[in-house]
Enzyme design. Structure first.
Site, PDB file in Angstrom:
ATOM      1  N   ARG A 170     -21.368  -4.932  14.056  1.00 19.72           N
ATOM      2  CA  ARG A 170     -21.958  -4.386  15.142  1.00 19.72           C
ATOM      3  C   ARG A 170     -23.652  -4.112  14.595  1.00 19.72           C
ATOM      4  O   ARG A 170     -24.652  -4.413  15.469  1.00 19.72           O
ATOM      5  CB  ARG A 170     -21.646  -2.630  15.355  1.00 19.72           C
ATOM      6  CG  ARG A 170     -22.568  -1.891  16.307  1.00 19.72           C
ATOM      7  CD  ARG A 170     -22.306  -2.080  18.014  1.00 19.72           C
ATOM      8  NE  ARG A 170     -23.338  -2.742  18.303  1.00 19.72           N
ATOM      9  CZ  ARG A 170     -23.661  -3.152  19.715  1.00 19.72           C
ATOM     10  NH1 ARG A 170     -22.444  -2.869  20.569  1.00 19.72           N
ATOM     11  NH2 ARG A 170     -24.817  -3.449  20.100  1.00 19.72           N
ATOM     12  N   CYS A 196     -26.786  -5.761  16.833  1.00 25.31           N
ATOM     13  CA  CYS A 196     -28.094  -5.112  17.171  1.00 25.31           C
ATOM     14  C   CYS A 196     -29.189  -6.072  16.667  1.00 25.31           C
ATOM     15  O   CYS A 196     -30.304  -5.954  17.128  1.00 25.31           O
ATOM     16  CB  CYS A 196     -28.051  -3.720  16.616  1.00 25.31           C
ATOM     17  SG  CYS A 196     -27.026  -2.601  17.807  1.00 25.31           S
ATOM     18  N   CYS A 243       0.862  -1.158  -0.139  1.00 27.52           N
ATOM     19  CA  CYS A 243      -0.158   0.119  -0.002  1.00 27.52           C
ATOM     20  C   CYS A 243       1.131   1.383   0.081  1.00 27.52           C
ATOM     21  O   CYS A 243       0.587   2.063  -0.653  1.00 27.52           O
ATOM     22  CB  CYS A 243      -0.891  -0.031   1.071  1.00 27.52           C
ATOM     23  SG  CYS A 243      -1.746  -1.510   1.609  1.00 27.52           S
ATOM     24  N   HIS A 288       0.735   5.003  -1.855  1.00 32.35           N
ATOM     25  CA  HIS A 288       0.068   5.746  -0.871  1.00 32.35           C
ATOM     26  C   HIS A 288       0.951   6.671   0.012  1.00 32.35           C
ATOM     27  O   HIS A 288       0.434   7.535   0.937  1.00 32.35           O
ATOM     28  CB  HIS A 288      -1.234   5.253  -0.261  1.00 32.35           C
ATOM     29  CG  HIS A 288      -2.316   4.707  -1.206  1.00 32.35           C
ATOM     30  ND1 HIS A 288      -3.159   5.460  -1.725  1.00 32.35           N
ATOM     31  CD2 HIS A 288      -2.796   3.414  -1.372  1.00 32.35           C
ATOM     32  CE1 HIS A 288      -4.043   4.874  -2.413  1.00 32.35           C
ATOM     33  NE2 HIS A 288      -3.875   3.503  -2.159  1.00 32.35           N
ATOM     34  N   CYS A 302     -34.309   0.335  14.270  1.00 33.20           N
ATOM     35  CA  CYS A 302     -32.975   1.045  14.699  1.00 33.20           C
ATOM     36  C   CYS A 302     -33.189   2.344  15.689  1.00 33.20           C
ATOM     37  O   CYS A 302     -32.810   2.578  16.626  1.00 33.20           O
ATOM     38  CB  CYS A 302     -31.807   1.347  13.644  1.00 33.20           C
ATOM     39  SG  CYS A 302     -31.523   0.405  12.489  1.00 33.20           S
TER      40      CYS A 302
HETATM   41  C1  HEC Z   1     -33.219  -2.943  21.552  1.00 34.26           C
HETATM   42  C2  HEC Z   1     -32.409  -1.496  21.298  1.00 34.26           C
HETATM   43  C3  HEC Z   1     -31.502  -1.560  19.871  1.00 34.26           C
HETATM   44  C4  HEC Z   1     -31.923  -1.637  18.681  1.00 34.26           C
HETATM   45  C5  HEC Z   1     -33.306  -2.051  18.192  1.00 34.26           C
HETATM   46  C6  HEC Z   1     -30.851  -1.359  18.010  1.00 34.26           C
HETATM   47  N1  HEC Z   1     -29.566  -1.104  18.770  1.00 34.26           N
HETATM   48 FE1  HEC Z   1     -27.809  -0.512  18.305  1.00 34.26          FE
HETATM   49  N2  HEC Z   1     -27.118  -0.623  20.042  1.00 34.26           N
HETATM   50  C7  HEC Z   1     -27.980  -0.762  21.160  1.00 34.26           C
HETATM   51  C8  HEC Z   1     -27.225  -0.926  22.497  1.00 34.26           C
HETATM   52  C9  HEC Z   1     -27.853  -1.128  23.743  1.00 34.26           C
HETATM   53  C10 HEC Z   1     -26.065  -0.544  21.920  1.00 34.26           C
HETATM   54  C11 HEC Z   1     -24.781  -0.589  23.033  1.00 34.26           C
HETATM   55  C12 HEC Z   1     -24.624   1.131  23.718  1.00 34.26           C
HETATM   56  C13 HEC Z   1     -24.637   2.002  22.454  1.00 34.26           C
HETATM   57  O1  HEC Z   1     -23.448   2.327  22.269  1.00 34.26           O
HETATM   58  O2  HEC Z   1     -25.719   2.419  22.224  1.00 34.26           O
HETATM   59  C14 HEC Z   1     -25.875  -0.318  20.558  1.00 34.26           C
HETATM   60  C15 HEC Z   1     -24.923  -0.112  19.826  1.00 34.26           C
HETATM   61  C16 HEC Z   1     -24.982   0.337  18.472  1.00 34.26           C
HETATM   62  C17 HEC Z   1     -23.848   1.004  17.864  1.00 34.26           C
HETATM   63  C18 HEC Z   1     -22.533   1.371  18.272  1.00 34.26           C
HETATM   64  C19 HEC Z   1     -22.413   2.769  18.896  1.00 34.26           C
HETATM   65  C20 HEC Z   1     -21.267   3.244  19.185  1.00 34.26           C
HETATM   66  O3  HEC Z   1     -20.860   4.433  19.558  1.00 34.26           O
HETATM   67  O4  HEC Z   1     -20.260   2.396  19.590  1.00 34.26           O
HETATM   68  C21 HEC Z   1     -24.398   1.430  16.265  1.00 34.26           C
HETATM   69  C22 HEC Z   1     -23.503   1.890  15.473  1.00 34.26           C
HETATM   70  C23 HEC Z   1     -25.619   0.760  16.292  1.00 34.26           C
HETATM   71  N3  HEC Z   1     -25.905   0.166  17.701  1.00 34.26           N
HETATM   72  C24 HEC Z   1     -26.495   0.756  15.358  1.00 34.26           C
HETATM   73  C25 HEC Z   1     -27.538   0.047  15.343  1.00 34.26           C
HETATM   74  C26 HEC Z   1     -28.279   0.007  13.976  1.00 34.26           C
HETATM   75  C27 HEC Z   1     -27.832   0.516  12.740  1.00 34.26           C
HETATM   76  C28 HEC Z   1     -29.565  -0.612  14.253  1.00 34.26           C
HETATM   77  C29 HEC Z   1     -30.683  -1.215  13.388  1.00 34.26           C
HETATM   78  C30 HEC Z   1     -30.456  -1.998  12.373  1.00 34.26           C
HETATM   79  C31 HEC Z   1     -29.552  -0.712  15.599  1.00 34.26           C
HETATM   80  N4  HEC Z   1     -28.379  -0.153  16.212  1.00 34.26           N
HETATM   81  C32 HEC Z   1     -30.516  -1.232  16.565  1.00 34.26           C
HETATM   82  C33 HEC Z   1     -29.392  -1.232  21.174  1.00 34.26           C
HETATM   83  C34 HEC Z   1     -30.047  -1.306  20.026  1.00 34.26           C
HETATM   84  C1  HEC Z   2      -0.215  -0.074  -7.422  1.00 30.15           C
HETATM   85  C2  HEC Z   2      -1.043   1.275  -6.553  1.00 30.15           C
HETATM   86  C3  HEC Z   2      -1.866   0.977  -5.520  1.00 30.15           C
HETATM   87  C4  HEC Z   2      -1.467   0.123  -4.503  1.00 30.15           C
HETATM   88  C5  HEC Z   2      -0.550  -0.805  -4.267  1.00 30.15           C
HETATM   89  C6  HEC Z   2      -2.712   0.350  -3.572  1.00 30.15           C
HETATM   90  N1  HEC Z   2      -3.677   1.233  -3.916  1.00 30.15           N
HETATM   91 FE1  HEC Z   2      -4.934   2.062  -2.955  1.00 30.15          FE
HETATM   92  N2  HEC Z   2      -5.479   3.319  -4.571  1.00 30.15           N
HETATM   93  C7  HEC Z   2      -4.664   3.446  -5.643  1.00 30.15           C
HETATM   94  C8  HEC Z   2      -5.397   4.196  -6.641  1.00 30.15           C
HETATM   95  C9  HEC Z   2      -4.898   4.530  -8.071  1.00 30.15           C
HETATM   96  C10 HEC Z   2      -6.650   4.900  -6.049  1.00 30.15           C
HETATM   97  C11 HEC Z   2      -7.441   5.708  -6.731  1.00 30.15           C
HETATM   98  C12 HEC Z   2      -8.548   4.912  -7.173  1.00 30.15           C
HETATM   99  C13 HEC Z   2      -9.843   5.404  -7.714  1.00 30.15           C
HETATM  100  O1  HEC Z   2     -10.012   6.760  -7.312  1.00 30.15           O
HETATM  101  O2  HEC Z   2     -10.452   4.967  -8.655  1.00 30.15           O
HETATM  102  C14 HEC Z   2      -6.444   4.220  -4.594  1.00 30.15           C
HETATM  103  C15 HEC Z   2      -7.470   4.413  -3.595  1.00 30.15           C
HETATM  104  C16 HEC Z   2      -7.374   3.896  -2.343  1.00 30.15           C
HETATM  105  C17 HEC Z   2      -8.228   4.477  -1.379  1.00 30.15           C
HETATM  106  C18 HEC Z   2      -9.255   5.622  -1.355  1.00 30.15           C
HETATM  107  C19 HEC Z   2      -8.636   6.824  -1.281  1.00 30.15           C
HETATM  108  C20 HEC Z   2      -9.666   8.097  -1.584  1.00 30.15           C
HETATM  109  O3  HEC Z   2      -9.165   9.065  -1.876  1.00 30.15           O
HETATM  110  O4  HEC Z   2     -10.867   7.656  -1.490  1.00 30.15           O
HETATM  111  C21 HEC Z   2      -7.836   3.452  -0.199  1.00 30.15           C
HETATM  112  C22 HEC Z   2      -8.525   3.664   1.216  1.00 30.15           C
HETATM  113  C23 HEC Z   2      -6.790   2.971  -0.596  1.00 30.15           C
HETATM  114  N3  HEC Z   2      -6.674   3.062  -1.801  1.00 30.15           N
HETATM  115  C24 HEC Z   2      -6.118   1.959   0.282  1.00 30.15           C
HETATM  116  C25 HEC Z   2      -5.306   1.154   0.153  1.00 30.15           C
HETATM  117  C26 HEC Z   2      -4.632   0.111   0.732  1.00 30.15           C
HETATM  118  C27 HEC Z   2      -5.173  -0.034   2.109  1.00 30.15           C
HETATM  119  C28 HEC Z   2      -3.616  -0.797  -0.005  1.00 30.15           C
HETATM  120  C29 HEC Z   2      -2.845  -1.804   0.514  1.00 30.15           C
HETATM  121  C30 HEC Z   2      -3.680  -2.979   0.644  1.00 30.15           C
HETATM  122  C31 HEC Z   2      -3.579  -0.001  -1.487  1.00 30.15           C
HETATM  123  N4  HEC Z   2      -4.642   1.091  -1.091  1.00 30.15           N
HETATM  124  C32 HEC Z   2      -2.788  -0.350  -2.171  1.00 30.15           C
HETATM  125  C33 HEC Z   2      -3.556   2.545  -5.927  1.00 30.15           C
HETATM  126  C34 HEC Z   2      -2.984   1.686  -5.181  1.00 30.15           C
END
Ligand code: HEC
Ligand code: HEC
Length: 260
Positions: free
Chosen positions: A217, A221, A75, A79, A176
């Site tokens: 995550r 949930c 990478c 990069h 959610c």
């Molecule tokens: C029954 C309640 C409940 C529902 C429904 C639920 N979650 Fe959660 N979720 C939690 C709890 C509890 C945690 C852990 C505490 C926190 O960070 O809110 C959590 C944590 C998360 C986190 C991490 C937040 C952090 O700061 O680390 C994300 C992102 C998240 N939920 C997204 C979702 C999404 C997207 C959905 C729907 C697909 C969903 N949750 C549905 C209860 C819920």
């Molecule tokens: C041979 C060159 C090359 C290598 C090796 C490479 N990349 Fe890239 N990478 C690119 C190019 C070119 C783009 C832009 C592609 C586009 O915009 O379509 C890119 C885009 C990205 C982006 C998005 C950046 C943005 O501005 O949105 C990420 C994240 C990324 N590379 C991560 C990685 C990681 C992690 C690795 C190693 C596992 C890696 N690349 C290896 C050439 C490379």
């Protein structure tokens, strides 16, 4: 009274007061999940030397420099040696990939570089190296504000994400938003319900002793409300991710966050 099923099968009773005023007001500044965690976890997150998530960031730093694939490139070759020069870009995913006609999140962007730029096999979702590289990239963008691309083709993706966020699901028929908008700040078992923001991902979960992706995550949930979780990387999880980025615009990136 709503029953909340824990991942290990226990059932706990919980009174969800749904009479409160909706907190889904878009004009309200978003609040980081850090505001809702116990003080011990906050300390752990804020101390770079103690934060267990930093192990993945360091591993990501190593992987960043290791050549791989048939192209034998790292990478860093493309990069830059130190923290990725375009780290700021990590703050703005998912983005629309016009060439492929679909939204890509950071995980799939990294894998596109693996397969197309390095001619290496893609890394599995939730594998240690993909979590490490994602965490490394997001950590390099730490303190920058989350931004969301919701223009052009992303408008429909964000709108779909919002729909998914508001869709009732599972045996408990909860969306959610029932927890993360209508019951923010209430206690659920040993946790306080936050706004469900994405600014700290990938996040270290102390109870699982591992780093977890945002999609992992979502699955947790979904499972908690007895809904069938979607596959990691599923289109609707990417849409949800885009909606959360829009909803959390302005929050500082805190990767790796530490949560229960
Ligand atoms: C029954 C309640 C409940 C529902 C429904 C639920 N979650 Fe959660 N979720 C939690 C709890 C509890 C945690 C852990 C505490 C926190 O960070 O809110 C959590 C944590 C998360 C986190 C991490 C937040 C952090 O700061 O680390 C994300 C992102 C998240 N939920 C997204 C979702 C999404 C997207 C959905 C729907 C697909 C969903 N949750 C549905 C209860 C819920
Ligand atoms: C041979 C060159 C090359 C290598 C090796 C490479 N990349 Fe890239 N990478 C690119 C190019 C070119 C783009 C832009 C592609 C586009 O915009 O379509 C890119 C885009 C990205 C982006 C998005 C950046 C943005 O501005 O949105 C990420 C994240 C990324 N590379 C991560 C990685 C990681 C992690 C690795 C190693 C596992 C890696 N690349 C290896 C050439 C490379």
């Amino acid at each position: 009274m709503i029953l909340f099923r824990l991942s290990h099968g226990l059932v706990a009773a919980l009174v969800l007061l749904t009479t409160g005023v909706a907190q889904g007001d878009d004009r309200r500044p978003p609040r980081s999940g850090l505001e809702f965690v116990a003080p011990g976890l906050r300390q752990l997150q804020e101390d770079e030397f103690a934060n267990p998530g930093m192990l993945w960031v360091m591993r990501g730093n190593q992987l960043w420099r290791e050549p791989a694939g048939a192209a034998n490139k790292s990478c860093a070759d493309c990069h830059g040696k130190e923290a990725p020069e375009n780290a700021g870009a990590a703050a703005g995913y998912p983005r629309f990939d016009a060439a492929r006609g679909r939204p890509v999140n950071l995980e799939s962007r990294i894998n596109l570089c693996r397969t197309e730029e390095m001619r290496a096999p893609p890394l599995a979702y939730e594998s240690e190296p993909l979590l490490a590289l994602t965490a490394y990239f997001r950590h390099a963008a730490r303190s920058q504000s989350m931004v969301a691309d919701d223009s052009g083709a992303m408008t429909a993706v964000v709108a779909r994400g919002r729909q998914v966020f508001e869709q009732r699901r599972g045996a408990f028929d909860l969306a959610c938003r029932h927890c993360h908008e209508l019951n923010v700040g209430k206690s659920l078992r040993e946790e306080r319900i936050s706004e469900g923001q994405s600014n700290g991902f990938p996040t270290y979960r102390v109870s699982w002793q591992t780093l977890v992706s945002l999609h992992r995550r979502f699955q947790a949930c979904d499972t908690a409300v007895s809904a069938e979780p979607l596959a990691l990387g599923h289109d609707d999880y990417v849409a949800l991710e885009a909606y959360l980025a829009r909803r959390g615009t302005g929050l500082a990136i805190e990767t790796p966050a530490v949560r229960r």
